[in-house]
Write a protein that holds these residues in place. Structure first.
Motif, PDB file in Angstrom:
ATOM      1  N   GLY A 249      19.736  78.109  43.817  1.00  0.00           N
ATOM      2  CA  GLY A 249      19.926  76.768  44.359  1.00  0.00           C
ATOM      3  C   GLY A 249      19.914  75.677  43.312  1.00  0.00           C
ATOM      4  N   ASP A 250      19.571  76.002  42.082  1.00  0.00           N
ATOM      5  CA  ASP A 250      19.560  75.023  41.005  1.00  0.00           C
ATOM      6  C   ASP A 250      20.977  74.840  40.473  1.00  0.00           C
ATOM      7  N   ARG A 251      21.437  73.591  40.404  1.00  0.00           N
ATOM      8  CA  ARG A 251      22.828  73.330  40.008  1.00  0.00           C
ATOM      9  C   ARG A 251      23.147  73.844  38.609  1.00  0.00           C
TER      10      ARG A 251
ATOM     11  N   ARG B  57      25.646  76.626  50.315  1.00  0.00           N
ATOM     12  CA  ARG B  57      24.498  76.166  49.536  1.00  0.00           C
ATOM     13  C   ARG B  57      24.754  74.753  48.997  1.00  0.00           C
TER      14      ARG B  57
ATOM     15  N   ASP C 138      24.441  72.350  51.808  1.00  0.00           N
ATOM     16  CA  ASP C 138      23.030  72.185  52.176  1.00  0.00           C
ATOM     17  C   ASP C 138      22.345  71.157  51.275  1.00  0.00           C
ATOM     18  N   ASP C 139      22.879  70.980  50.078  1.00  0.00           N
ATOM     19  CA  ASP C 139      22.363  69.973  49.144  1.00  0.00           C
ATOM     20  C   ASP C 139      22.692  68.549  49.607  1.00  0.00           C
TER      21      ASP C 139
ATOM     22  N   ALA D  27      28.870  68.408  44.021  1.00  0.00           N
ATOM     23  CA  ALA D  27      28.014  69.561  44.322  1.00  0.00           C
ATOM     24  C   ALA D  27      28.779  70.873  44.139  1.00  0.00           C
TER      25      ALA D  27
END
Length: 179
Positions: free
Chosen positions: A71-73, A95, A98-99, A144
Motif C-alpha cells: 500500500g506504500d506508493r 488499492r 482506496d487511497d 495515485a
C-alpha cells in the motif's frame, strides 16, 4: 544514504529526472559516456530489482502481511517497475482508489489497448461527494495510479447515474357515480 532516507522521494519525479539525464547524455558528443550511463542504470535496476524480489520472498515466507508494503506508493512503484508486484492490475487499481476515499469512485472498465480507465462517481450531484471539479478528481486519480498501476495511461470519470424521478402518488379522485 541517510540524506536520501530523510526526505520523501516521489517515484514519478525521480523517473522523469533519470530520463532527462539519460536524454542529455544521449545528445552529448560522447556516445561512449551515454552507453556507460545506460549500462549503469540497467545494472542498478537489476541490483535493486533482485533485492526487492528477495525482500518479497522473505516476507512471504515468514507469513508477515505484505499489505503495508504493497500500500506504500514508493514501494509499490518500485515493485511495479521491476515487475515484482504480487497483486494483479485490478487489485492495484482498487488499492489506488482506496487511497482516495473522498472521491467515492468505482471502476466501470479498463481498455487494455489504449490504457484508459473508466470510473464512475458513486456520489450524487446534489451536494454529495468531495465537491471537487472533474479535473481535480482526474488529477488525484492519475497521481495515485502512477505508482500503483502505470499501465493506466488516462482516466475518464463519468458522472453518477441520475436519481430516479419521484412520482407523486395520491388518492384516486372520487368520481360521481353516474349510472
Amino acid at each position: 544514504m541517510s540524506a536520501t532516507a530523510a526526505r520523501p522521494v516521489n517515484a514519478e519525479e525521480t523517473g522523469r529526472r533519470i530520463e532527462e539525464v539519460l536524454d542529455r547524455l544521449a545528445g552529448s558528443t560522447d556516445p561512449a559516456a551515454a552507453r556507460a550511463a545506460e549500462e549503469l542504470v540497467r545494472s542498478l535496476m537489476d541490483f535493486y530489482g533482485a533485492g526487492l524480489a528477495r525482500v518479497l520472498r522473505l516476507l512471504s515466507a515468514s507469513g508477515e502481511p505484505l499489505g503495508t508494503l504493497l500500500g506504500d506508493r514508493l514501494v509499490a512503484s518500485l515493485l511495479v517497475l521491476h515487475d515484482l508486484h504480487p497483486e494483479d492490475r485490478d487489485t492495484r487499481i482498487a488499492r489506488a482508489l482506496d487511497d482516495l476515499p473522498e472521491h467515492a469512485l468505482e471502476v466501470v472498465g479498463f481498455d487494455e489497448d489504449g490504457g484508459v480507465l473508466r470510473l464512475r462517481s458513486r456520489s450524487g450531484g446534489s451536494g454529495g461527494g468531495c465537491g471537487c471539479g472533474g479535473s481535480d478528481v482526474r488529477s488525484a486519480v492519475e497521481e495515485a495510479l502512477a505508482c500503483f498501476a502505470p499501465e493506466v495511461r488516462s482516466v475518464e470519470v463519468q458522472a453518477p447515474p441520475a436519481e430516479p424521478a419521484l412520482l407523486q402518488i395520491g388518492a384516486r379522485p372520487t368520481a360521481a357515480k353516474a349510472r
